[in-house]
Motif scaffolding. Structure first.
Motif, PDB file in Angstrom:
ATOM      1  N   GLN A 103       0.779  -1.138  -0.049  1.00 52.86           N
ATOM      2  CA  GLN A 103      -0.006   0.098   0.040  1.00 52.86           C
ATOM      3  C   GLN A 103       0.902   1.460  -0.148  1.00 52.86           C
ATOM      4  O   GLN A 103       0.526   2.371  -0.037  1.00 52.86           O
ATOM      5  CB  GLN A 103      -1.187  -0.119   1.310  1.00 52.86           C
ATOM      6  N   THR A 104       2.183   1.036   0.104  1.00 55.06           N
ATOM      7  CA  THR A 104       3.112   2.119  -0.019  1.00 55.06           C
ATOM      8  C   THR A 104       3.538   2.589  -1.205  1.00 55.06           C
ATOM      9  O   THR A 104       3.154   1.637  -2.205  1.00 55.06           O
ATOM     10  CB  THR A 104       4.249   2.222   1.160  1.00 55.06           C
ATOM     11  N   GLU A 105       4.469   3.769  -1.246  1.00 53.06           N
ATOM     12  CA  GLU A 105       5.262   3.835  -2.408  1.00 53.06           C
ATOM     13  C   GLU A 105       6.431   2.700  -2.754  1.00 53.06           C
ATOM     14  O   GLU A 105       6.853   2.693  -3.850  1.00 53.06           O
ATOM     15  CB  GLU A 105       5.770   5.239  -2.730  1.00 53.06           C
ATOM     16  N   LYS A 106       6.672   1.959  -1.810  1.00 55.69           N
ATOM     17  CA  LYS A 106       7.377   0.861  -1.870  1.00 55.69           C
ATOM     18  C   LYS A 106       8.895   1.269  -2.101  1.00 55.69           C
ATOM     19  O   LYS A 106       9.058   2.612  -1.985  1.00 55.69           O
ATOM     20  CB  LYS A 106       7.444  -0.159  -2.988  1.00 55.69           C
ATOM     21  N   ILE A 107       9.895   0.390  -1.415  1.00 54.35           N
ATOM     22  CA  ILE A 107      11.200   0.810  -1.488  1.00 54.35           C
ATOM     23  C   ILE A 107      11.658   1.603  -2.952  1.00 54.35           C
ATOM     24  O   ILE A 107      11.336   1.318  -4.025  1.00 54.35           O
ATOM     25  CB  ILE A 107      12.229  -0.428  -1.519  1.00 54.35           C
ATOM     26  N   ASN A 108      12.304   2.692  -2.774  1.00 49.90           N
ATOM     27  CA  ASN A 108      13.014   3.545  -3.719  1.00 49.90           C
ATOM     28  C   ASN A 108      14.241   2.771  -4.104  1.00 49.90           C
ATOM     29  O   ASN A 108      15.145   2.523  -3.828  1.00 49.90           O
ATOM     30  CB  ASN A 108      13.590   4.743  -2.979  1.00 49.90           C
ATOM     31  N   THR A 109      13.877   2.301  -5.493  1.00 49.61           N
ATOM     32  CA  THR A 109      14.801   1.500  -5.914  1.00 49.61           C
ATOM     33  C   THR A 109      16.163   2.165  -6.529  1.00 49.61           C
ATOM     34  O   THR A 109      17.276   1.352  -6.884  1.00 49.61           O
ATOM     35  CB  THR A 109      14.342   0.511  -7.384  1.00 49.61           C
ATOM     36  N   VAL A 110      16.125   3.517  -6.559  1.00 55.39           N
ATOM     37  CA  VAL A 110      17.342   4.210  -6.996  1.00 55.39           C
ATOM     38  C   VAL A 110      18.497   4.046  -5.740  1.00 55.39           C
ATOM     39  O   VAL A 110      19.726   4.231  -6.048  1.00 55.39           O
ATOM     40  CB  VAL A 110      17.192   5.703  -7.272  1.00 55.39           C
ATOM     41  N   MET A 111      17.893   3.803  -4.714  1.00 52.08           N
ATOM     42  CA  MET A 111      18.718   3.939  -3.574  1.00 52.08           C
ATOM     43  C   MET A 111      19.860   2.760  -3.526  1.00 52.08           C
ATOM     44  O   MET A 111      19.569   1.748  -3.796  1.00 52.08           O
ATOM     45  CB  MET A 111      17.878   3.704  -2.153  1.00 52.08           C
ATOM     46  N   LYS A 112      21.090   3.090  -3.126  1.00 54.47           N
ATOM     47  CA  LYS A 112      22.082   2.107  -3.005  1.00 54.47           C
ATOM     48  C   LYS A 112      22.701   1.930  -1.488  1.00 54.47           C
ATOM     49  O   LYS A 112      23.449   0.981  -1.315  1.00 54.47           O
ATOM     50  CB  LYS A 112      23.489   2.701  -3.824  1.00 54.47           C
ATOM     51  N   ILE A 113      22.250   2.943  -0.687  1.00 54.81           N
ATOM     52  CA  ILE A 113      22.377   2.728   0.665  1.00 54.81           C
ATOM     53  C   ILE A 113      21.125   3.534   1.340  1.00 54.81           C
ATOM     54  O   ILE A 113      20.785   4.319   0.630  1.00 54.81           O
ATOM     55  CB  ILE A 113      23.679   3.540   1.191  1.00 54.81           C
ATOM     56  N   ALA A 114      20.900   2.997   2.731  1.00 55.68           N
ATOM     57  CA  ALA A 114      19.640   3.816   3.318  1.00 55.68           C
ATOM     58  C   ALA A 114      18.444   3.272   2.639  1.00 55.68           C
ATOM     59  O   ALA A 114      17.221   3.907   3.090  1.00 55.68           O
ATOM     60  CB  ALA A 114      19.754   5.321   3.489  1.00 55.68           C
TER      61      ALA A 114
END
Length: 279
Positions: A165-176
């Motif tokens: 139901q969220t925007e889900k994980i930001n796939t651009v992230m490499k850390i955090a």
């Protein structure tokens, strides 16, 4: 409830044996393990496959190309069949009660969307060194909570249905990317601290957020916080304006300095105490 243990691997096959042993030792038995290899350049896959053997509870997948931790963890959640998900890095391990402790909370509290525990820092041989005191219950339902200073740490477990139901994980992230996940889940319900040390965190030179990567981790975390501020439509923090565009990490962290004051810490403890009593 089925629990999906999610393992994102990149060149950590040499540590996987202890991770594997800790998973099959779980007192809670309704689980699966999803492993996604991000195009390791060593013999990780061969090592992992040999350890798992024919155990059908373990499912192994490979990225077509090296994609980074954001994409890899996002895919892992998509591949999971469980009601509850939790990440365990292949170079780390969990205690035998880790899954059962989390499942009990989710079964008892339908409004809890995420649980977390304490963790122990270990040396390269996974021998305990120190249990950091940072893990503790946080305020729920606050638009000004950003997990900074960090209180939500390993072992984090969450409801997949709510994650979707969220925007889900930001796939651009490499850390955090983990902080990005926690804050998005936080916005969907209550988070619950389990006062147990259920995660063994291995310190070694290849750790993604360790040593030389710490400055990068701080920068990525600041971007996560900024994106969270924007997602929550916050125009100001403690009477200071939120910048319209991200420029540098110091500008973001300076907005949260008030949370280090004694007055704020006392107020926070009182709010948490009240929420625990009346929830």
């Amino acid at each position: 409830m089925k629990f999906s243990v999610l393992v994102a691997n990149y060149n950590n096959g040499k540590f996987f044996r202890t991770c594997y042993d800790s998973i099959i030792a779980q007192t809670y038995t309704n689980w699966e393990v999803i492993i996604l290899d991000d195009r390791s350049t060593d013999n990780s896959l061969e090592i992992i496959k040999n350890i798992i053997g024919e155990d059908s509870r373990f499912k192994i997948f490979e990225n077509i190309e090296n994609s980074g931790v954001g994409i890899t963890k996002s895919k892992l959640i998509e591949l999971a069949d469980g009601d509850i998900c939790g990440f365990v890095d292949p170079d780390d391990a969990i205690t035998s009660n880790a899954l059962s402790s989390s499942i009990k909370v989710f079964e008892k509290n339908k409004d809890v969307v995420l649980t977390y525990t304490k963790f122990v820092k270990c040396d390269e041989n996974l021998q305990p060194l120190q249990v950091p005191k940072i893990a503790q219950q946080v305020i729920n339902n606050s638009p000004y909570f950003f997990n900074c200073p960090v209180n939500i740490v390993h072992f984090v477990c969450f409801r997949k249905e709510v994650y979707n139901q969220t925007e889900k994980i930001n796939t651009v992230m490499k850390i955090a990317e983990d902080q990005d996940l926690y804050l998005k889940m936080y916005e969907k319900g209550k988070v619950k601290f389990i006062n147990e040390t259920n995660y063994l965190y291995r310190l070694h030179s290849g750790g993604i957020s360790q040593n030389d990567n710490k400055p990068k981790s701080r920068e990525y975390f600041a971007k996560v916080i900024f994106n969270t501020m924007k997602r929550r439509n916050l125009a100001s923090i403690n009477n200071k304006p939120v910048p319209k565009e991200y420029t540098n990490s110091n500008e973001i962290y300076s907005l949260l300095e008030y949370q280090n004051s004694i007055a704020f810490k006392i107020k926070k403890k009182l709010i948490i105490f009240a929420q625990q009593i009346f929830s």
